[in-house]
Design a protein around this motif. Structure first.
Motif, PDB file in Angstrom:
ATOM      1  N   THR A  41       0.845  -1.188   0.000  1.00  0.00           N
ATOM      2  CA  THR A  41       0.000   0.000   0.000  1.00  0.00           C
ATOM      3  C   THR A  41       0.880   1.237   0.000  1.00  0.00           C
ATOM      4  N   LYS A  42       0.315   2.314  -0.446  1.00  0.00           N
ATOM      5  CA  LYS A  42       1.037   3.576  -0.556  1.00  0.00           C
ATOM      6  C   LYS A  42       1.009   4.267   0.795  1.00  0.00           C
ATOM      7  N   GLU A  43       2.194   4.562   1.311  1.00  0.00           N
ATOM      8  CA  GLU A  43       2.267   5.347   2.527  1.00  0.00           C
ATOM      9  C   GLU A  43       1.962   6.798   2.186  1.00  0.00           C
ATOM     10  N   LYS A  59       2.569  11.583  -9.696  1.00  0.00           N
ATOM     11  CA  LYS A  59       1.610  10.485  -9.667  1.00  0.00           C
ATOM     12  C   LYS A  59       2.374   9.167  -9.675  1.00  0.00           C
ATOM     13  N   VAL A  60       2.003   8.288  -8.747  1.00  0.00           N
ATOM     14  CA  VAL A  60       2.560   6.942  -8.692  1.00  0.00           C
ATOM     15  C   VAL A  60       1.583   6.029  -9.424  1.00  0.00           C
ATOM     16  N   TYR A  61       2.073   5.315 -10.426  1.00  0.00           N
ATOM     17  CA  TYR A  61       1.235   4.393 -11.195  1.00  0.00           C
ATOM     18  C   TYR A  61       1.352   2.960 -10.699  1.00  0.00           C
ATOM     19  N   ASN A  62       2.527   2.584 -10.183  1.00  0.00           N
ATOM     20  CA  ASN A  62       2.732   1.217  -9.716  1.00  0.00           C
ATOM     21  C   ASN A  62       3.719   1.269  -8.544  1.00  0.00           C
ATOM     22  N   GLN A  63       3.189   1.169  -7.330  1.00  0.00           N
ATOM     23  CA  GLN A  63       4.020   1.313  -6.136  1.00  0.00           C
ATOM     24  C   GLN A  63       5.053   0.199  -6.011  1.00  0.00           C
ATOM     25  N   LYS A  64       4.692  -1.019  -6.332  1.00  0.00           N
ATOM     26  CA  LYS A  64       5.646  -2.137  -6.202  1.00  0.00           C
ATOM     27  C   LYS A  64       6.830  -1.962  -7.148  1.00  0.00           C
ATOM     28  N   LEU A  65       6.563  -1.628  -8.406  1.00  0.00           N
ATOM     29  CA  LEU A  65       7.656  -1.392  -9.353  1.00  0.00           C
ATOM     30  C   LEU A  65       8.493  -0.176  -8.949  1.00  0.00           C
ATOM     31  N   LEU A  66       7.833   0.831  -8.412  1.00  0.00           N
ATOM     32  CA  LEU A  66       8.566   2.018  -7.942  1.00  0.00           C
ATOM     33  C   LEU A  66       9.525   1.630  -6.832  1.00  0.00           C
ATOM     34  N   ASN A  67       9.063   0.819  -5.892  1.00  0.00           N
ATOM     35  CA  ASN A  67       9.921   0.375  -4.791  1.00  0.00           C
ATOM     36  C   ASN A  67      11.121  -0.415  -5.304  1.00  0.00           C
ATOM     37  N   GLU A 189      12.520   9.620  -5.206  1.00  0.00           N
ATOM     38  CA  GLU A 189      13.025   8.871  -4.058  1.00  0.00           C
ATOM     39  C   GLU A 189      12.101   8.987  -2.848  1.00  0.00           C
ATOM     40  N   ASN A 190      11.479  10.144  -2.684  1.00  0.00           N
ATOM     41  CA  ASN A 190      10.564  10.369  -1.574  1.00  0.00           C
ATOM     42  C   ASN A 190       9.300   9.517  -1.691  1.00  0.00           C
ATOM     43  N   ASN A 191       8.910   9.182  -2.904  1.00  0.00           N
ATOM     44  CA  ASN A 191       7.704   8.385  -3.115  1.00  0.00           C
ATOM     45  C   ASN A 191       7.956   6.884  -3.032  1.00  0.00           C
ATOM     46  N   VAL A 192       9.211   6.476  -2.958  1.00  0.00           N
ATOM     47  CA  VAL A 192       9.521   5.049  -2.766  1.00  0.00           C
ATOM     48  C   VAL A 192       9.115   4.692  -1.344  1.00  0.00           C
ATOM     49  N   LYS A 193       8.378   3.611  -1.205  1.00  0.00           N
ATOM     50  CA  LYS A 193       7.939   3.192   0.126  1.00  0.00           C
ATOM     51  C   LYS A 193       9.123   2.663   0.904  1.00  0.00           C
TER      52      LYS A 193
END
Length: 195
Positions: A41-43, A59-67, A189-193
């Motif tokens: 989930t997105k923090e 905008k984050v489209y895919n949190q898992k891939l972003l992480n 980098e700030n949007n990476v969980k």
């Protein structure tokens, strides 16, 4: 006979209540510890101060891939792909002012690692330097009345977009553009969980 019925009813009610309590505990534990771990989930992300200086949006489209993508970025497994979006109704000066190679160098400096050569899997960072066309009669946005342009950056894994960041810049000033690109990487980098 009625006394026996009453006792059996009490015992029956007790076991029913005990069964409901046990089933509820099992459901809560199952949903919290077994199913809950599978969903990323997105923090809540607190915007950085550089994002508040001027109009910006992300905008984050895919949190898992972003992480997962932060590892590729840190190791230099990325490619830059930039282009200009020139003004049509006003005289375009963006190409004369700054080159795509200079902008690439700003991204590399903000990332703090050079992109590796000859890699098969990589994070694609596509960016557009958008020149503000002040004489465009169809311009809908009133956000950028005094700004000179904006930078749209899209982070992609293969062809899947995972994160997008848009930020304006006020002047044709290379230092300001460099700061906006630095803000872009910091926002990414700030949007990476944090796991």
């Amino acid at each position: 006979m009625s006394k026996t019925r009453r006792q059996s009813l009490i015992v029956n009610n007790f076991f029913t209540l005990a069964s409901i309590v046990m089933i509820s505990i099992v459901i809560v534990l199952y949903s919290k510890f077994i199913v809950g771990d599978k969903n990323v989930t997105k923090e809540e992300v607190t915007p950085l101060s550089c994002e508040k200086e001027i109009f910006s949006t992300s905008k984050v489209y895919n949190q898992k891939l972003l992480n997962d993508s932060i590892k590729a970025l840190d190791k230099g497994f990325y490619k830059l792909n930039g282009q200009y979006v020139k003004s049509i109704h006003s005289k375009s000066i963006i190409e004369e002012f700054i080159t795509l190679n200079e902008i690439d160098s700003f991204y590399i400096e903000a990332i703090s690692s050079k992109p590796k050569e000859d890699i098969n899997k990589f994070l694609t960072i596509e960016y557009e330097i958008i020149e503000n066309d002040k004489k465009d009669p169809n311009k809908k946005s009133k956000e950028c009345k005094i700004c000179s342009g904006s930078i749209m950056t899209s982070f992609k894994a293969d062809k899947t977009e995972i994160f997008r960041f848009y930020i304006d810049f006020n002047l044709y000033d290379k230092d300001e553009i460099k700061r906006r690109i630095d803000c872009t990487i910091k926002a990414y980098e700030n949007n990476v969980k944090k796991i």
